[in-house]
Design a protein around this motif. Structure first.
Motif, PDB file in Angstrom:
ATOM      1  N   ALA A 124       0.810  -1.223   0.000  1.00 49.72           N
ATOM      2  CA  ALA A 124       0.000   0.000   0.000  1.00 49.72           C
ATOM      3  C   ALA A 124       0.844   1.274   0.000  1.00 49.72           C
ATOM      4  O   ALA A 124       0.314   2.369  -0.172  1.00 49.72           O
ATOM      5  N   THR A 125       2.145   1.131   0.188  1.00 51.03           N
ATOM      6  CA  THR A 125       3.043   2.284   0.244  1.00 51.03           C
ATOM      7  C   THR A 125       3.450   2.688  -1.177  1.00 51.03           C
ATOM      8  O   THR A 125       3.739   1.843  -2.013  1.00 51.03           O
ATOM      9  N   SER A 126       3.507   3.997  -1.429  1.00 58.45           N
ATOM     10  CA  SER A 126       3.918   4.469  -2.749  1.00 58.45           C
ATOM     11  C   SER A 126       5.350   4.987  -2.699  1.00 58.45           C
ATOM     12  O   SER A 126       5.938   5.130  -1.625  1.00 58.45           O
ATOM     13  N   GLY A 127       5.899   5.258  -3.853  1.00 60.68           N
ATOM     14  CA  GLY A 127       7.255   5.800  -3.941  1.00 60.68           C
ATOM     15  C   GLY A 127       8.306   4.702  -4.050  1.00 60.68           C
ATOM     16  O   GLY A 127       7.993   3.532  -4.261  1.00 60.68           O
ATOM     17  N   HIS A 128       9.557   5.111  -3.909  1.00 64.48           N
ATOM     18  CA  HIS A 128      10.660   4.151  -3.962  1.00 64.48           C
ATOM     19  C   HIS A 128      10.688   3.376  -2.647  1.00 64.48           C
ATOM     20  O   HIS A 128      10.730   3.973  -1.564  1.00 64.48           O
ATOM     21  N   LYS A 129      10.663   2.073  -2.775  1.00 65.25           N
ATOM     22  CA  LYS A 129      10.560   1.232  -1.590  1.00 65.25           C
ATOM     23  C   LYS A 129      11.192  -0.124  -1.869  1.00 65.25           C
ATOM     24  O   LYS A 129      11.406  -0.496  -3.023  1.00 65.25           O
ATOM     25  N   ALA A 130      11.478  -0.836  -0.779  1.00 62.08           N
ATOM     26  CA  ALA A 130      12.007  -2.192  -0.895  1.00 62.08           C
ATOM     27  C   ALA A 130      11.601  -2.972   0.346  1.00 62.08           C
ATOM     28  O   ALA A 130      11.426  -2.403   1.425  1.00 62.08           O
ATOM     29  N   ILE A 131      11.475  -4.278   0.167  1.00 61.70           N
ATOM     30  CA  ILE A 131      11.157  -5.172   1.275  1.00 61.70           C
ATOM     31  C   ILE A 131      12.110  -6.356   1.209  1.00 61.70           C
ATOM     32  O   ILE A 131      12.375  -6.888   0.125  1.00 61.70           O
TER      33      ILE A 131
END
Length: 175
Positions: A124-131
């Motif tokens: 649900a998070t927007s933008g540049h992300k990583a998990i």
């Protein structure tokens, strides 16, 4: 927190040797109490030496299935004994009445309900992300100015959060 204290009723279904060891071994009783206070599909394993003395434990909680809880409890028990093959025995387990999740909607690293919640929040998070995570679950997710920064930060956080028995980390997803 659930208050499940160790008493005659809670130990009635346990193996007699395990039950008596709980009464005689303070560290075992303490660890078992931590386990009892956990929820969800869970399992508790003990390593018994050749004299029948408990030497290590491992437990898992909040797992998506009892099979995953059993496997994780045994894996952790073996990790603490540094004996990867034998000696640990499942001594207790408990299932949950939570609705099962469709595991096809998640990567294989989602093994606990908390991992599913972490994955859903990440999605649900927007933008540049990583998990990032490993076969022991999701360990970290981050947001950053760039995808590369998010990946680097997620891996660093994963290495800080992961259990010593599962020292690898990798990116599950990034954008």
């Amino acid at each position: 927190m659930v208050n499940n204290s160790i008493n005659a009723e809670s130990t009635a279904t346990l193996r007699p040797h395990f039950s008596s060891s709980l009464e005689q071994t303070q560290w075992l009783e303490d660890e078992y109490q931590v386990y009892l206070d956990k929820t969800g599909n869970k399992a508790f394993a003990v390593y018994w030496d050749k004299q029948g003395i408990p030497r290590a434990t491992g437990f898992a909680d909040d797992k998506l299935s009892i099979e995953i809880a059993r496997r994780e409890a045994l894996r952790l028990c073996h990790a603490y004994t540094q004996n990867q093959n034998t000696g640990c025995r499942l001594e207790d387990e408990s299932t949950t009445d939570r609705a099962p999740l469709n595991q096809d909607n998640y990567p294989k690293e989602v093994i606990a309900y908390r991992d599913a919640a972490h994955w859903d929040k990440y999605q649900a998070t927007s933008g540049h992300k990583a998990i990032a995570g490993n076969l022991s679950g999701i360990q970290a997710s981050t947001q950053a100015e760039t995808q590369t920064e998010a990946e680097e930060q997620a891996l660093l956080a994963c290495y800080e959060n992961t259990h010593f028995s599962m020292p690898t980390c990798y990116i599950l997803d990034s954008q």
